[in-house]
Design a protein around this motif. Structure first.
Motif, mmCIF file in Angstrom:
data_model
loop_
_atom_site.group_PDB
_atom_site.id
_atom_site.type_symbol
_atom_site.label_atom_id
_atom_site.label_comp_id
_atom_site.label_asym_id
_atom_site.label_seq_id
_atom_site.Cartn_x
_atom_site.Cartn_y
_atom_site.Cartn_z
ATOM 1 N N LEU A 252 2.554 18.548 62.911
ATOM 2 C CA LEU A 252 3.593 17.872 62.132
ATOM 3 C C LEU A 252 4.871 18.708 62.057
ATOM 4 O O LEU A 252 5.983 18.163 62.036
ATOM 5 C CB LEU A 252 3.073 17.560 60.731
ATOM 6 N N VAL A 263 9.076 14.949 57.518
ATOM 7 C CA VAL A 263 7.722 14.947 58.080
ATOM 8 C C VAL A 263 6.881 16.065 57.449
ATOM 9 O O VAL A 263 5.654 15.966 57.373
ATOM 10 C CB VAL A 263 7.774 15.116 59.613
ATOM 11 N N LEU A 266 4.166 15.282 54.808
ATOM 12 C CA LEU A 266 2.811 15.016 55.292
ATOM 13 C C LEU A 266 2.098 16.319 55.639
ATOM 14 O O LEU A 266 0.903 16.473 55.370
ATOM 15 C CB LEU A 266 2.876 14.112 56.528
ATOM 16 N N LEU A 269 0.866 17.913 52.388
ATOM 17 C CA LEU A 269 -0.315 17.245 51.838
ATOM 18 C C LEU A 269 -1.570 17.638 52.615
ATOM 19 O O LEU A 269 -2.625 17.913 52.031
ATOM 20 C CB LEU A 269 -0.121 15.728 51.864
ATOM 21 N N CYS A 270 -1.460 17.654 53.939
ATOM 22 C CA CYS A 270 -2.596 18.054 54.774
ATOM 23 C C CYS A 270 -2.991 19.504 54.502
ATOM 24 O O CYS A 270 -4.173 19.825 54.350
ATOM 25 C CB CYS A 270 -2.261 17.880 56.257
#
Length: 297
Positions: A252, A263, A266, A269-270
Protein backbone atom coordinates in the motif's frame (compact mmCIF):
# COMPACT_ATOMS: atom_id res chain seq x y z
CA UNK A 1 -1.89 -4.76 28.03
CA UNK A 2 -2.10 -5.64 24.34
CA UNK A 3 -4.18 -2.55 23.56
CA UNK A 4 -2.03 -0.42 25.86
CA UNK A 5 1.31 -1.32 24.28
CA UNK A 6 0.03 -1.10 20.71
CA UNK A 7 -1.78 2.24 21.10
CA UNK A 8 0.92 3.96 23.13
CA UNK A 9 3.58 2.75 20.70
CA UNK A 10 1.57 4.15 17.80
CA UNK A 11 0.74 7.44 19.53
CA UNK A 12 4.26 8.05 20.80
CA UNK A 13 5.72 7.08 17.44
CA UNK A 14 3.48 9.64 15.75
CA UNK A 15 4.44 12.19 18.40
CA UNK A 16 8.13 11.60 17.71
CA UNK A 17 7.73 12.04 13.95
CA UNK A 18 5.88 15.32 14.44
CA UNK A 19 8.53 16.56 16.84
CA UNK A 20 11.28 15.69 14.38
CA UNK A 21 9.45 17.54 11.62
CA UNK A 22 9.07 14.45 9.44
CA UNK A 23 6.17 14.30 7.03
CA UNK A 24 3.17 16.58 7.27
CA UNK A 25 3.62 20.30 7.81
CA UNK A 26 1.02 23.04 7.46
CA UNK A 27 -1.55 24.37 9.91
CA UNK A 28 -4.36 22.06 8.79
CA UNK A 29 -2.16 19.02 9.30
CA UNK A 30 -1.25 20.27 12.78
CA UNK A 31 -4.83 20.89 13.87
CA UNK A 32 -5.71 17.30 12.94
CA UNK A 33 -2.49 15.47 13.82
CA UNK A 34 -2.05 16.96 17.30
CA UNK A 35 -5.49 15.91 18.68
CA UNK A 36 -5.19 12.49 17.04
CA UNK A 37 -1.77 11.98 18.64
CA UNK A 38 -2.98 13.02 22.09
CA UNK A 39 -6.14 10.89 21.88
CA UNK A 40 -4.30 7.74 20.75
CA UNK A 41 -1.60 8.11 23.40
CA UNK A 42 -4.08 8.93 26.17
CA UNK A 43 -6.33 6.02 25.14
CA UNK A 44 -3.36 3.68 25.37
CA UNK A 45 -2.46 5.00 28.81
CA UNK A 46 -6.07 4.61 29.97
CA UNK A 47 -6.10 1.01 28.73
CA UNK A 48 -3.21 0.22 31.05
CA UNK A 49 -5.49 0.82 34.04
CA UNK A 50 -7.48 -2.26 33.06
CA UNK A 51 -4.89 -4.68 34.45
CA UNK A 52 -4.64 -2.95 37.83
CA UNK A 53 -6.41 -4.47 40.80
CA UNK A 54 -6.89 -0.99 42.28
CA UNK A 55 -6.99 1.59 39.45
CA UNK A 56 -7.59 4.33 42.02
CA UNK A 57 -4.02 3.82 43.20
CA UNK A 58 -2.47 4.26 39.76
CA UNK A 59 -0.93 7.55 40.94
CA UNK A 60 1.55 5.52 42.99
CA UNK A 61 3.21 4.41 39.76
CA UNK A 62 4.85 7.85 39.63
CA UNK A 63 6.63 7.42 42.98
CA UNK A 64 9.04 4.57 42.20
CA UNK A 65 10.89 6.00 39.20
CA UNK A 66 14.31 5.30 40.76
CA UNK A 67 13.85 1.52 40.64
CA UNK A 68 10.82 0.69 38.47
CA UNK A 69 10.66 0.80 34.69
CA UNK A 70 6.86 0.97 34.96
CA UNK A 71 7.18 4.12 37.04
CA UNK A 72 9.72 5.60 34.62
CA UNK A 73 7.34 4.86 31.79
CA UNK A 74 4.52 6.73 33.56
CA UNK A 75 6.73 9.74 34.35
CA UNK A 76 8.17 9.89 30.82
CA UNK A 77 4.75 9.55 29.18
CA UNK A 78 3.36 12.42 31.23
CA UNK A 79 6.44 14.50 30.43
CA UNK A 80 6.23 13.68 26.71
CA UNK A 81 2.55 14.62 26.49
CA UNK A 82 3.09 17.81 28.48
CA UNK A 83 6.02 19.02 26.36
CA UNK A 84 4.18 18.02 23.19
CA UNK A 85 1.19 20.09 24.31
CA UNK A 86 3.40 23.15 24.75
CA UNK A 87 5.09 22.48 21.39
CA UNK A 88 1.70 22.14 19.68
CA UNK A 89 0.32 25.33 21.24
CA UNK A 90 3.29 27.36 20.04
CA UNK A 91 2.99 25.82 16.60
CA UNK A 92 -0.76 26.14 16.09
CA UNK A 93 -1.48 29.36 17.94
CA UNK A 94 1.67 31.39 17.29
CA UNK A 95 2.97 29.65 14.14
CA UNK A 96 6.20 29.04 16.04
CA UNK A 97 7.60 25.56 15.56
CA UNK A 98 10.69 25.35 17.77
CA UNK A 99 13.06 22.65 16.53
CA UNK A 100 14.75 22.25 19.93
CA UNK A 101 11.42 21.67 21.65
CA UNK A 102 10.44 19.23 18.91
CA UNK A 103 13.62 17.23 19.42
CA UNK A 104 12.87 17.11 23.15
CA UNK A 105 9.38 15.79 22.38
CA UNK A 106 10.86 13.08 20.14
CA UNK A 107 13.46 12.11 22.76
CA UNK A 108 10.83 11.81 25.51
CA UNK A 109 8.49 9.80 23.25
CA UNK A 110 11.27 7.38 22.27
CA UNK A 111 12.41 7.06 25.89
CA UNK A 112 8.82 6.21 26.90
CA UNK A 113 8.58 3.43 24.32
CA UNK A 114 11.94 2.10 25.51
CA UNK A 115 10.74 2.16 29.14
CA UNK A 116 7.62 0.21 28.17
CA UNK A 117 9.77 -2.44 26.51
CA UNK A 118 12.10 -2.64 29.50
CA UNK A 119 9.20 -3.53 31.79
CA UNK A 120 9.24 -6.89 30.02
CA UNK A 121 12.88 -7.11 28.93
CA UNK A 122 14.11 -6.85 32.53
CA UNK A 123 12.28 -10.03 33.59
CA UNK A 124 14.95 -12.74 33.47
CA UNK A 125 12.29 -15.21 34.61
CA UNK A 126 10.68 -14.85 31.16
CA UNK A 127 13.45 -15.76 28.66
CA UNK A 128 11.26 -14.91 25.65
CA UNK A 129 11.34 -11.29 26.82
CA UNK A 130 14.73 -10.95 28.48
CA UNK A 131 16.74 -13.11 26.08
CA UNK A 132 15.50 -11.31 22.98
CA UNK A 133 15.85 -7.78 21.49
CA UNK A 134 12.53 -6.69 22.99
CA UNK A 135 13.41 -2.95 23.23
CA UNK A 136 14.41 -2.89 19.56
CA UNK A 137 11.13 -4.60 18.61
CA UNK A 138 9.00 -2.03 20.45
CA UNK A 139 11.01 0.89 19.05
CA UNK A 140 10.88 -0.43 15.48
CA UNK A 141 7.13 -1.06 15.57
CA UNK A 142 6.44 2.30 17.21
CA UNK A 143 8.50 4.12 14.59
CA UNK A 144 6.82 2.30 11.70
CA UNK A 145 3.34 2.89 13.06
CA UNK A 146 4.06 6.55 13.77
CA UNK A 147 5.40 7.19 10.27
CA UNK A 148 2.47 5.42 8.61
CA UNK A 149 0.01 7.44 10.72
CA UNK A 150 1.90 10.64 9.88
CA UNK A 151 1.73 9.85 6.18
CA UNK A 152 -1.97 8.96 6.39
CA UNK A 153 -2.84 12.26 8.11
CA UNK A 154 -0.67 14.17 5.66
CA UNK A 155 -2.44 12.51 2.76
CA UNK A 156 -5.87 13.37 4.16
CA UNK A 157 -4.88 17.02 4.60
CA UNK A 158 -3.29 17.35 1.17
CA UNK A 159 0.31 17.81 2.32
CA UNK A 160 3.40 15.76 1.57
CA UNK A 161 4.06 12.86 3.92
CA UNK A 162 7.23 11.13 5.16
CA UNK A 163 7.57 9.40 1.78
CA UNK A 164 10.39 6.88 1.67
CA UNK A 165 10.83 7.08 5.45
CA UNK A 166 7.64 5.01 5.79
CA UNK A 167 8.92 2.32 3.47
CA UNK A 168 12.29 2.14 5.24
CA UNK A 169 10.65 2.00 8.69
CA UNK A 170 8.36 -0.86 7.64
CA UNK A 171 11.25 -2.88 6.24
CA UNK A 172 13.27 -2.33 9.43
CA UNK A 173 10.26 -3.25 11.60
CA UNK A 174 9.68 -6.45 9.60
CA UNK A 175 13.35 -7.42 9.92
CA UNK A 176 13.35 -6.66 13.64
CA UNK A 177 10.21 -8.76 14.13
CA UNK A 178 11.85 -11.71 12.35
CA UNK A 179 14.99 -11.24 14.42
CA UNK A 180 12.98 -11.15 17.66
CA UNK A 181 10.98 -14.27 16.71
CA UNK A 182 14.14 -16.26 15.98
CA UNK A 183 15.70 -15.19 19.26
CA UNK A 184 12.48 -16.07 21.11
CA UNK A 185 12.52 -19.59 19.68
CA UNK A 186 16.03 -20.10 21.02
CA UNK A 187 15.13 -18.61 24.39
CA UNK A 188 12.21 -21.00 24.66
CA UNK A 189 14.45 -24.01 24.19
CA UNK A 190 17.10 -22.68 26.53
CA UNK A 191 15.05 -21.18 29.38
CA UNK A 192 18.32 -19.69 30.64
CA UNK A 193 19.45 -23.11 31.86
CA UNK A 194 16.41 -23.73 34.06
CA UNK A 195 14.88 -27.19 34.33
CA UNK A 196 12.30 -28.89 36.51
CA UNK A 197 15.20 -30.09 38.64
CA UNK A 198 16.54 -26.57 39.24
CA UNK A 199 13.03 -25.25 39.79
CA UNK A 200 12.43 -27.71 42.62
CA UNK A 201 16.00 -27.69 43.96
CA UNK A 202 16.41 -31.42 43.29
CA UNK A 203 19.36 -31.33 40.91
CA UNK A 204 21.67 -34.36 40.81
CA UNK A 205 18.96 -36.78 41.85
CA UNK A 206 17.70 -37.91 38.47
CA UNK A 207 14.75 -36.72 36.45
CA UNK A 208 11.99 -35.00 38.39
CA UNK A 209 8.41 -35.99 37.66
CA UNK A 210 5.22 -34.47 39.02
CA UNK A 211 3.34 -36.65 41.49
CA UNK A 212 0.64 -34.04 42.16
CA UNK A 213 0.30 -30.37 41.19
CA UNK A 214 1.27 -27.79 43.83
CA UNK A 215 -2.39 -26.88 44.29
CA UNK A 216 -5.77 -27.87 42.93
CA UNK A 217 -6.91 -24.45 41.69
CA UNK A 218 -5.56 -22.00 39.17
CA UNK A 219 -3.63 -18.80 39.82
CA UNK A 220 -2.35 -15.69 38.03
CA UNK A 221 0.86 -17.38 36.90
CA UNK A 222 -0.93 -20.24 35.18
CA UNK A 223 -3.38 -17.87 33.49
CA UNK A 224 -0.89 -15.24 32.36
CA UNK A 225 2.61 -16.78 32.27
CA UNK A 226 2.05 -20.45 31.56
CA UNK A 227 -0.56 -20.15 28.83
CA UNK A 228 -0.42 -22.94 26.27
CA UNK A 229 -0.78 -21.82 22.65
CA UNK A 230 -1.40 -24.48 20.00
CA UNK A 231 1.26 -24.61 17.30
CA UNK A 232 -1.29 -24.34 14.51
CA UNK A 233 -2.91 -21.31 16.12
CA UNK A 234 0.42 -19.59 16.76
CA UNK A 235 1.57 -20.24 13.19
CA UNK A 236 -1.66 -18.86 11.75
CA UNK A 237 -1.47 -15.73 13.92
CA UNK A 238 2.13 -15.16 12.81
CA UNK A 239 0.99 -15.43 9.20
CA UNK A 240 -1.77 -12.90 9.87
CA UNK A 241 0.67 -10.62 11.69
CA UNK A 242 3.19 -10.76 8.85
CA UNK A 243 0.57 -10.23 6.15
CA UNK A 244 -1.36 -7.41 7.80
CA UNK A 245 1.48 -5.90 9.78
CA UNK A 246 4.15 -5.67 7.08
CA UNK A 247 3.43 -7.18 3.65
CA UNK A 248 0.14 -5.41 2.83
CA UNK A 249 1.31 -2.07 4.30
CA UNK A 250 4.46 -2.27 2.17
CA UNK A 251 2.37 -2.83 -0.95
CA UNK A 252 0.00 0.00 0.00
CA UNK A 253 2.91 2.37 0.67
CA UNK A 254 4.23 1.70 -2.83
CA UNK A 255 0.75 2.28 -4.27
CA UNK A 256 0.47 5.56 -2.35
CA UNK A 257 3.37 7.00 -4.31
CA UNK A 258 1.12 6.96 -7.34
CA UNK A 259 -2.38 7.41 -5.93
CA UNK A 260 -1.70 9.71 -2.99
CA UNK A 261 -1.10 9.60 0.73
CA UNK A 262 -4.73 8.77 1.55
CA UNK A 263 -3.90 5.13 0.69
CA UNK A 264 -1.80 5.06 3.87
CA UNK A 265 -5.04 5.10 5.88
CA UNK A 266 -5.59 1.53 4.69
CA UNK A 267 -1.93 0.73 5.37
CA UNK A 268 -2.31 2.04 8.93
CA UNK A 269 -5.42 -0.06 9.60
CA UNK A 270 -3.69 -3.19 8.29
CA UNK A 271 -0.52 -2.49 10.26
CA UNK A 272 -2.34 -1.96 13.56
CA UNK A 273 -4.36 -5.17 13.07
CA UNK A 274 -1.18 -7.12 12.33
CA UNK A 275 0.68 -5.71 15.32
CA UNK A 276 -2.28 -6.57 17.58
CA UNK A 277 -2.04 -10.21 16.45
CA UNK A 278 1.73 -10.32 17.02
CA UNK A 279 1.43 -8.57 20.38
CA UNK A 280 -1.15 -11.15 21.50
CA UNK A 281 1.43 -13.84 20.77
CA UNK A 282 4.07 -11.79 22.59
CA UNK A 283 2.07 -12.12 25.81
CA UNK A 284 0.39 -15.49 25.21
CA UNK A 285 3.66 -17.30 24.48
CA UNK A 286 5.53 -15.82 27.44
CA UNK A 287 6.88 -18.70 29.51
CA UNK A 288 7.76 -17.94 33.12
CA UNK A 289 10.45 -20.31 34.39
CA UNK A 290 8.36 -20.85 37.52
CA UNK A 291 5.96 -22.82 35.30
CA UNK A 292 8.54 -25.62 35.50
CA UNK A 293 7.49 -26.04 39.13
CA UNK A 294 4.05 -26.98 37.81
CA UNK A 295 5.40 -29.75 35.62
CA UNK A 296 5.54 -27.84 32.33
CA UNK A 297 8.69 -28.78 30.44
Amino acid sequence: MIVFTVLTGLGLGLMATIGLGLGGQGTLFGWIAVPVTMVITAAGGAASLGHLGRPDRAWRAFTQWRSSWLSREAVLMLAAMSVFFVYACLWLLLDLRLAVLGWLVAALAIATIYSTAMIYAQLRTVPRWSGTPTPWLFLALGSAGGLIANGALAGLTGTSGPGWWVLAALIIAAGTSIWWTQQAAGARRNLNGSTMETATGLTGRGEVRMLEPPHTGTNYLLREMAYQVGRARAFRLRQIGALLGFILPLVLVLISFGLGGWVLVLALLCHVAGVLALRWLFFAEAEHVQALYYGMR
